[in-house]
Motif scaffolding. Structure first.
Motif, PDB file in Angstrom:
ATOM      1  N   ASP A 186      11.794   3.969  12.708  1.00  0.00           N
ATOM      2  CA  ASP A 186      10.785   3.024  13.196  1.00  0.00           C
ATOM      3  C   ASP A 186       9.510   3.090  12.358  1.00  0.00           C
ATOM      4  O   ASP A 186       8.855   2.062  12.108  1.00  0.00           O
ATOM      5  N   LEU A 187       9.138   4.295  11.912  1.00  0.00           N
ATOM      6  CA  LEU A 187       7.954   4.444  11.055  1.00  0.00           C
ATOM      7  C   LEU A 187       8.172   3.753   9.722  1.00  0.00           C
ATOM      8  O   LEU A 187       7.259   3.109   9.186  1.00  0.00           O
ATOM      9  N   ARG A 188       9.374   3.875   9.176  1.00  0.00           N
ATOM     10  CA  ARG A 188       9.674   3.196   7.914  1.00  0.00           C
ATOM     11  C   ARG A 188       9.553   1.676   8.083  1.00  0.00           C
ATOM     12  O   ARG A 188       8.959   0.993   7.241  1.00  0.00           O
ATOM     13  N   ALA A 189      10.096   1.163   9.177  1.00  0.00           N
ATOM     14  CA  ALA A 189      10.033  -0.277   9.433  1.00  0.00           C
ATOM     15  C   ALA A 189       8.593  -0.743   9.600  1.00  0.00           C
ATOM     16  O   ALA A 189       8.213  -1.819   9.113  1.00  0.00           O
ATOM     17  N   HIS A 190       7.766   0.077  10.268  1.00  0.00           N
ATOM     18  CA  HIS A 190       6.354  -0.286  10.444  1.00  0.00           C
ATOM     19  C   HIS A 190       5.664  -0.386   9.094  1.00  0.00           C
ATOM     20  O   HIS A 190       4.862  -1.314   8.860  1.00  0.00           O
ATOM     21  N   GLY A 191       5.961   0.554   8.199  1.00  0.00           N
ATOM     22  CA  GLY A 191       5.342   0.531   6.881  1.00  0.00           C
ATOM     23  C   GLY A 191       5.717  -0.708   6.092  1.00  0.00           C
ATOM     24  O   GLY A 191       4.865  -1.323   5.434  1.00  0.00           O
ATOM     25  N   ILE A 192       6.979  -1.084   6.154  1.00  0.00           N
ATOM     26  CA  ILE A 192       7.429  -2.276   5.433  1.00  0.00           C
ATOM     27  C   ILE A 192       6.756  -3.522   5.998  1.00  0.00           C
ATOM     28  O   ILE A 192       6.276  -4.386   5.253  1.00  0.00           O
ATOM     29  N   THR A 193       6.681  -3.607   7.319  1.00  0.00           N
ATOM     30  CA  THR A 193       6.103  -4.782   7.971  1.00  0.00           C
ATOM     31  C   THR A 193       4.610  -4.915   7.703  1.00  0.00           C
ATOM     32  O   THR A 193       4.109  -6.011   7.412  1.00  0.00           O
ATOM     33  N   HIS A 194       3.871  -3.806   7.780  1.00  0.00           N
ATOM     34  CA  HIS A 194       2.417  -3.872   7.728  1.00  0.00           C
ATOM     35  C   HIS A 194       1.820  -3.589   6.350  1.00  0.00           C
ATOM     36  O   HIS A 194       0.684  -3.977   6.069  1.00  0.00           O
ATOM     37  N   PHE A 195       2.575  -2.901   5.482  1.00  0.00           N
ATOM     38  CA  PHE A 195       2.016  -2.553   4.181  1.00  0.00           C
ATOM     39  C   PHE A 195       2.819  -3.105   3.011  1.00  0.00           C
ATOM     40  O   PHE A 195       2.489  -2.873   1.855  1.00  0.00           O
ATOM     41  N   GLY A 196       3.888  -3.813   3.334  1.00  0.00           N
ATOM     42  CA  GLY A 196       4.611  -4.538   2.305  1.00  0.00           C
ATOM     43  C   GLY A 196       5.569  -3.742   1.472  1.00  0.00           C
ATOM     44  O   GLY A 196       6.175  -4.293   0.547  1.00  0.00           O
ATOM     45  N   GLU A 197       5.737  -2.466   1.764  1.00  0.00           N
ATOM     46  CA  GLU A 197       6.675  -1.646   0.994  1.00  0.00           C
ATOM     47  C   GLU A 197       7.087  -0.434   1.823  1.00  0.00           C
ATOM     48  O   GLU A 197       6.361  -0.024   2.734  1.00  0.00           O
ATOM     49  N   PRO A 198       8.259   0.136   1.514  1.00  0.00           N
ATOM     50  CA  PRO A 198       8.705   1.306   2.275  1.00  0.00           C
ATOM     51  C   PRO A 198       7.942   2.566   1.857  1.00  0.00           C
ATOM     52  O   PRO A 198       7.311   2.610   0.798  1.00  0.00           O
ATOM     53  N   ALA A 199       8.018   3.570   2.688  1.00  0.00           N
ATOM     54  CA  ALA A 199       7.405   4.854   2.362  1.00  0.00           C
ATOM     55  C   ALA A 199       8.060   5.440   1.112  1.00  0.00           C
ATOM     56  O   ALA A 199       9.257   5.275   0.879  1.00  0.00           O
ATOM     57  N   GLU A 200       7.258   6.157   0.322  1.00  0.00           N
ATOM     58  CA  GLU A 200       7.774   6.764  -0.902  1.00  0.00           C
ATOM     59  C   GLU A 200       8.492   8.082  -0.633  1.00  0.00           C
ATOM     60  O   GLU A 200       9.315   8.530  -1.440  1.00  0.00           O
TER      61      GLU A 200
ATOM     62  N   MET B 146       0.848  -1.191   0.000  1.00  0.00           N
ATOM     63  CA  MET B 146       0.000   0.000   0.000  1.00  0.00           C
ATOM     64  C   MET B 146       0.887   1.246   0.000  1.00  0.00           C
ATOM     65  O   MET B 146       1.762   1.401   0.841  1.00  0.00           O
ATOM     66  N   ARG B 147       0.672   2.130  -0.953  1.00  0.00           N
ATOM     67  CA  ARG B 147       1.485   3.339  -1.063  1.00  0.00           C
ATOM     68  C   ARG B 147       1.260   4.241   0.151  1.00  0.00           C
ATOM     69  O   ARG B 147       0.130   4.441   0.579  1.00  0.00           O
ATOM     70  N   HIS B 148       2.350   4.796   0.674  1.00  0.00           N
ATOM     71  CA  HIS B 148       2.232   5.676   1.828  1.00  0.00           C
ATOM     72  C   HIS B 148       3.475   6.535   1.956  1.00  0.00           C
ATOM     73  O   HIS B 148       4.512   6.268   1.322  1.00  0.00           O
ATOM     74  N   VAL B 149       3.358   7.588   2.776  1.00  0.00           N
ATOM     75  CA  VAL B 149       4.493   8.445   3.120  1.00  0.00           C
ATOM     76  C   VAL B 149       4.562   8.573   4.633  1.00  0.00           C
ATOM     77  O   VAL B 149       3.597   8.286   5.352  1.00  0.00           O
ATOM     78  N   ILE B 150       5.711   9.023   5.109  1.00  0.00           N
ATOM     79  CA  ILE B 150       5.920   9.295   6.529  1.00  0.00           C
ATOM     80  C   ILE B 150       5.666  10.768   6.797  1.00  0.00           C
ATOM     81  O   ILE B 150       6.161  11.632   6.056  1.00  0.00           O
ATOM     82  N   ALA B 151       4.897  11.058   7.833  1.00  0.00           N
ATOM     83  CA  ALA B 151       4.642  12.439   8.246  1.00  0.00           C
ATOM     84  C   ALA B 151       5.057  12.583   9.703  1.00  0.00           C
ATOM     85  O   ALA B 151       4.664  11.778  10.543  1.00  0.00           O
ATOM     86  N   LEU B 152       5.843  13.617   9.990  1.00  0.00           N
ATOM     87  CA  LEU B 152       6.372  13.793  11.340  1.00  0.00           C
ATOM     88  C   LEU B 152       6.328  15.269  11.717  1.00  0.00           C
ATOM     89  O   LEU B 152       6.846  16.125  11.000  1.00  0.00           O
ATOM     90  N   ASP B 153       5.672  15.566  12.829  1.00  0.00           N
ATOM     91  CA  ASP B 153       5.545  16.935  13.335  1.00  0.00           C
ATOM     92  C   ASP B 153       6.282  17.019  14.669  1.00  0.00           C
ATOM     93  O   ASP B 153       5.871  16.396  15.652  1.00  0.00           O
ATOM     94  N   VAL B 154       7.363  17.791  14.694  1.00  0.00           N
ATOM     95  CA  VAL B 154       8.221  17.892  15.884  1.00  0.00           C
ATOM     96  C   VAL B 154       7.859  19.148  16.674  1.00  0.00           C
ATOM     97  O   VAL B 154       7.904  20.261  16.141  1.00  0.00           O
ATOM     98  N   GLY B 155       7.493  18.975  17.925  1.00  0.00           N
ATOM     99  CA  GLY B 155       7.190  20.107  18.800  1.00  0.00           C
ATOM    100  C   GLY B 155       8.197  20.228  19.918  1.00  0.00           C
ATOM    101  O   GLY B 155       9.120  19.408  20.042  1.00  0.00           O
ATOM    102  N   GLY B 156       8.025  21.241  20.748  1.00  0.00           N
ATOM    103  CA  GLY B 156       8.960  21.465  21.835  1.00  0.00           C
ATOM    104  C   GLY B 156       8.931  20.373  22.883  1.00  0.00           C
ATOM    105  O   GLY B 156       9.951  20.075  23.508  1.00  0.00           O
ATOM    106  N   THR B 157       7.781  19.743  23.077  1.00  0.00           N
ATOM    107  CA  THR B 157       7.672  18.696  24.095  1.00  0.00           C
ATOM    108  C   THR B 157       7.323  17.326  23.528  1.00  0.00           C
ATOM    109  O   THR B 157       7.641  16.309  24.137  1.00  0.00           O
TER     110      THR B 157
END
Length: 326
Positions: free
Chosen positions: A52-66, A1-12
């Motif tokens: 870790d997010l990349r690894a989760h995508g490979i494990t659960h969706f069969g392919e790495p994030a684009e 399943m096609r997907h991307v990684i999204a990450l929002d970094v805050g102060g806490t």
């Protein structure tokens, strides 16, 4: 399943997701930023989370994030992928895009400013959808703004467009970390209201949410603190509205969670300040809450995929001059 990684970094804290091609959140996760451990540790936390997010995508969706999109606070050079400076995270000139791409084994990465990235999401899929000009202002620990024009977020010539939190609204006001006095965010942010209410109530643990509840119950001390913040906010917003003339003003962040306790007096205060030649914009709450930055990071990543696809397509259609017969 096609997907991307999204990450929002805050102060806490950090919010992350794997986002499908149709915008569906396929997986969500949160972690602490851990800024007390120092800038290098924060950067490593971001890299490890992305890995870790990349690894989760490979494990659960069969392919790495684009691709990956990451939103960070402070001053950001999005074009060169550098997190230039963030006072609350303690870093300087971090080549975030290159570091992430290397950790993600070559996956392309888009870097964005946290508020402008949140504004991108509000503009495309949130409260600003359909508005050709809007201003997104989250009221949190500080105050910043994202300027939406024609479906894009204006970064400014030096990457700092929209920093309305440092408009001086009370020249004799409290000192700000930027070196000025009476900046908007020192008077009207959620943290400023929390500080003012803690002092007025005598409860050092009281915060802005407590102040809003006290306003609703009719406490005159809370009403004074709240109105002072609303008036300062209206003064700062008037400057922004005069310069930008947006159709829609979107207010988000923790203070906006007070709902009409904030919006009713704020609309009235802004309207009182509008002069004859100006048009009062629609003032609305943000639609995406604290997920705006993460959703925006996902949009940055998919935009990057689309650009790379278009570039590959253009390359495929290039004509090799050695194959042209005469």
């Amino acid at each position: 399943m096609r997907h991307v990684i999204a990450l929002d970094v805050g102060g806490t804290g950090m919010k992350a997701a794997l986002v499908g091609a149709d915008g569906t959140l396929l997986y969500e996760a949160r972690r602490r930023t851990g800024r007390e451990r120092g800038a290098d540790a924060v950067v490593e936390s971001i890299l490890g989370f992305a890995e870790d997010l990349r690894a989760h995508g490979i494990t659960h969706f069969g392919e790495p994030a684009e691709a990956a999109g990451v939103a960070v606070p402070g001053i950001v050079d999005a074009e060169h992928g550098i997190a230039v400076y963030a006072a609350n995270l303690g870093w300087h000139d971090v080549p975030m895009r290159d570091l992430l791409s290397a950790r993600l084994e070559g996956v392309p990465v888009a870097l964005g400013h946290d508020v402008r990235t949140g504004g991108l999401a509000e503009g495309r899929i949130g409260a600003g959808k359909g508005a050709d000009r809007f201003l997104f202002v989250p009221l949190g620990t500080g105050i910043a703004g994202a300027i939406g024009i024609g479906g894009a977020i204006e970064p400014g010539a030096h990457g700092s467009a929209g920093e309305i939190g440092h408009i001086v609204v009370r020249p004799d006001g409290p000192p700000c970390g930027c070196g000025q006095r009476g900046c908007l965010e020192r008077l009207a942010s959620a943290s400023a209201v929390s500080k003012a209410w803690a002092e007025a109530s005598g409860d050092p643990e009281a915060d802005a949410a407590d102040c809003a509840k006290a306003v609703e119950s009719g406490d005159p001390r809370a009403q004074e603190v709240w109105q002072n913040a609303v008036d300062a906010l209206a003064d700062g917003l008037l400057t922004a509205l005069t310069l930008l003339d947006p159709h829609t003003l979107i207010i988000g962040g923790g203070l906006a969670e007070a709902g009409e306790t904030l919006f009713t007096p704020l609309r009235a205060a802004v309207e009182r300040r509008i002069v004859q030649f100006q048009t009062l914009p629609e003032i609305v709450p943000a639609a995406l809450g604290d997920t705006a930055g993460c959703l925006g990071a996902g949009l940055l990543a998919w935009d990057l995929v689309d650009r790379n696809t278009d570039r590959d397509t253009d390359t495929d259609h290039d004509i090799d001059p050695t194959e042209v017969s005469t």
